[in-house]
Design a protein around this motif. Structure first.
Motif, PDB file in Angstrom:
ATOM      1  N   UNK A  48       0.831  -1.208   0.000  1.00 44.14           N
ATOM      2  CA  UNK A  48       0.000   0.000   0.000  1.00 44.14           C
ATOM      3  C   UNK A  48       0.863   1.255   0.000  1.00 44.14           C
ATOM      4  N   UNK A  49       1.922   1.245   0.822  1.00 45.58           N
ATOM      5  CA  UNK A  49       2.823   2.402   0.874  1.00 45.58           C
ATOM      6  C   UNK A  49       3.547   2.592  -0.455  1.00 45.58           C
ATOM      7  N   UNK A  50       3.966   1.493  -1.053  1.00 42.38           N
ATOM      8  CA  UNK A  50       4.645   1.585  -2.354  1.00 42.38           C
ATOM      9  C   UNK A  50       3.714   2.159  -3.416  1.00 42.38           C
ATOM     10  N   UNK A  51       2.464   1.714  -3.388  1.00 38.94           N
ATOM     11  CA  UNK A  51       1.479   2.223  -4.352  1.00 38.94           C
ATOM     12  C   UNK A  51       1.246   3.715  -4.129  1.00 38.94           C
ATOM     13  N   UNK A  52       1.177   4.122  -2.845  1.00 38.05           N
ATOM     14  CA  UNK A  52       0.982   5.536  -2.534  1.00 38.05           C
ATOM     15  C   UNK A  52       2.153   6.370  -3.038  1.00 38.05           C
ATOM     16  N   UNK A  53       3.371   5.880  -2.789  1.00 36.59           N
ATOM     17  CA  UNK A  53       4.561   6.611  -3.229  1.00 36.59           C
ATOM     18  C   UNK A  53       4.626   6.664  -4.751  1.00 36.59           C
TER      19      UNK A  53
ATOM     20  N   UNK B   5       8.000   4.072   4.588  1.00 35.05           N
ATOM     21  CA  UNK B   5       8.148   2.857   3.780  1.00 35.05           C
ATOM     22  C   UNK B   5       9.422   2.103   4.155  1.00 35.05           C
ATOM     23  N   UNK B   6      10.496   2.816   4.360  1.00 38.35           N
ATOM     24  CA  UNK B   6      11.760   2.174   4.740  1.00 38.35           C
ATOM     25  C   UNK B   6      11.606   1.418   6.063  1.00 38.35           C
ATOM     26  N   UNK B   7      10.883   2.042   7.020  1.00 33.45           N
ATOM     27  CA  UNK B   7      10.656   1.388   8.313  1.00 33.45           C
ATOM     28  C   UNK B   7       9.805   0.134   8.142  1.00 33.45           C
ATOM     29  N   UNK B   8       8.750   0.231   7.304  1.00 31.39           N
ATOM     30  CA  UNK B   8       7.883  -0.929   7.062  1.00 31.39           C
ATOM     31  C   UNK B   8       8.651  -2.034   6.336  1.00 31.39           C
ATOM     32  N   UNK B   9       9.510  -1.634   5.395  1.00 31.57           N
ATOM     33  CA  UNK B   9      10.288  -2.616   4.648  1.00 31.57           C
ATOM     34  C   UNK B   9      11.261  -3.341   5.579  1.00 31.57           C
ATOM     35  N   UNK B  10      11.844  -2.599   6.511  1.00 26.43           N
ATOM     36  CA  UNK B  10      12.735  -3.203   7.496  1.00 26.43           C
ATOM     37  C   UNK B  10      11.969  -4.194   8.372  1.00 26.43           C
ATOM     38  N   UNK B  11      10.766  -3.779   8.798  1.00 22.89           N
ATOM     39  CA  UNK B  11       9.925  -4.666   9.608  1.00 22.89           C
ATOM     40  C   UNK B  11       9.563  -5.921   8.826  1.00 22.89           C
TER      41      UNK B  11
END
Length: 466
Positions: A91-96, A229-235
């Motif tokens: 979802x974050x990637x789509x938003x970005x 997004x970076x934080x979510x990707x790390x998680x």
């Protein structure tokens, strides 16, 4: 009959308790719909609880079936948690991506507006120069008329010597007046055009300012979204690593226990993308080799005799009825020598079939008549088998009692004896059993899929077997 005071109090307390319980149940049911955050928190709590149980079991032994079952439960929760985070990352990637598209469009619009303003300004300057020339010419003409004095028709009439001179002078004045009128009309048009161009430039400048404001807002939003997004990707990476570690531990213990019992099954499957590819291949094959559904009809002929006018006439009445029972599937066991399910449907997280442990190279048969739509080997780049290994899928020519199509899958075979497009009968041998793919040992993994060939439509095979 009168009730004692104590009994009355007890009854009152009982009724009050019933009321409170019913009220609690009502509100509890009204709030069963949890938010995403609540579900994530609930999953986190369940993971902690299963981990606590694993710690307790490990204090005694971490090589038991109970420990494996608890570990599989934790893996199921971890997978759900991973799905949540994966969805959030997507979802974050789509938003970005949308923000980047908006940013690019704003930049293109700003460039187009800047070029348009430049073009309009050039046209405005050109029109202003032409206006200045015409206006200067008109001013000179006005000055000349002022210096020449009165030039009316009456003046020319009184000062003309004859009619010919009068007409000549009148024609000259008329032509000069016409030129003056055209010059004045040109000036009026130029002034209107200049005013319109000025308004157009102002409007384009407003649009430019709005686009610049929108671009700044988009850039600010994009700058704020990227760290999230970076934080979510790390998680997500951490969850994947944890899931992979727990899955590896479960598979090691699963193999150990299977070797002890001789009842083999599949390792837990981690690669969802690979499973999706297999699912898509089966769907394409189902569309290409879909067999006709079997229909059985029974025709009954009855003679009838009538008598009219002393003559006897015999007619024949034919009645056709469709039989339904023989059109419905009636599966047989895929391994005739093993009719006991050694690992049931849902026996652990992600197990969507029934396993029949059997010696290698046991006979594997078609559970019902139909068409072979898949007969293939799933291999890795190094040539080793993966997932279902050497597997077969049959689309059956009979339906369930409700009229749904049925597909069966036979996995981990050592040898395949049928090819795509082959028609097979119920009980016909199609393979020799084995342990290819993500198998812990020799067995036949059997799946029933209905009403479609999709993995999501896997049903418990025990519901269709004798």
């Amino acid at each position: 009959m009168k009730l004692s005071t104590g009994l009355k109090k007890a009854l009152a307390v009982l009724l009050a308790s019933c009321f409170l319980f019913s009220s609690f149940s009502y509100y509890a049911s009204a709030e069963t719909q949890l938010t995403d955050e609540q579900e994530k928190a609930q999953l986190e709590q369940r993971i902690k609880e299963t981990q606590n149980k694993l710690d307790e079991l490990a204090a005694q032994s971490s090589s038991t079936q109970e420990y494996l079952d608890t570990l599989n439960q934790k893996i199921s929760y971890l997978q759900q948690q991973l799905d949540y985070v994966n969805s959030e990352v997507a979802s974050d990637k789509a938003q970005i991506e949308n923000l980047k598209i908006t940013q690019q469009k704003n930049e293109e619009d700003i460039k187009a507006s800047t070029e348009e303003i430049s073009r309009l300004t050039d046209e405005y300057n050109k029109e202003a120069a032409e206006f200045a020339d015409n206006y200067e010419l008109y001013c000179k003409r006005l000055r000349a008329m002022y210096i020449s004095g009165e030039t009316s028709v009456l003046f020319f009439l009184l000062t003309s010597d004859d009619i010919s001179q009068l007409l000549t002078r009148y024609e000259m004045v008329r032509r000069v007046s016409k030129q003056d009128g055209e010059l004045l009309a040109d000036i009026d048009r130029d002034m209107e055009s200049l005013s319109a161009s000025k308004d157009q430039i102002a409007a384009e400048n407003e649009r430019l300012a709005a686009r610049q404001t929108e671009l700044a807002a988009t850039q600010a939003e994009l700058e704020a979204a990227l760290p999230a997004l970076e934080a979510k990707q790390k998680e997500l990476d951490e969850k994947k690593e944890e899931l992979s570690s727990q899955t590896a531990q479960a598979n090691t213990l699963l193999k150990k226990l299977n070797d002890q019992t001789g009842m083999y099954t599949e390792y837990l499957e981690e690669d969802k993308e690979a499973m999706a590819e297999i699912d898509a291949a089966i769907a394409r094959a189902a569309a290409q080799y879909e067999p006709e559904i079997t229909t059985t009809t029974t025709t009954t002929t009855k003679p009838a005799t009538t008598q009219s006018g002393g003559q006897t006439t015999t007619t024949t009445t034919t009645t056709t009825t469709q039989s339904s029972g023989s059109n419905h599937i009636s599966l047989t066991y895929p391994v005739p020598s093993q009719t006991k399910i050694t690992c049931a449907f849902g026996g652990y997280s992600g197990h969507m079939g029934a396993d029949f442990s059997c010696p290698a190279n046991s006979k594997v048969v078609a559970a019902e008549s139909g068409t072979v739509i898949i007969s293939a080997d799933l291999t890795n780049a190094d040539g080793s088998y993966r997932s279902y290994g050497r597997y077969i899928v049959i689309a059956h020519d009979k339906t369930t009692a409700s009229g749904d199509r049925v597909y069966t899958l036979y996995a981990h075979n050592s040898t395949r004896l049928v090819s795509v497009g082959d028609k097979v009968t119920k009980g016909q041998q199609i393979a020799w059993s084995g342990s290819t793919g993500n198998s812990t040992g020799p067995h036949c993994h059997f799946e029933v899929r209905t009403p479609t060939s999709a993995y999501a439509d896997c049903k418990n095979p025990a519901l269709y077997l004798p």
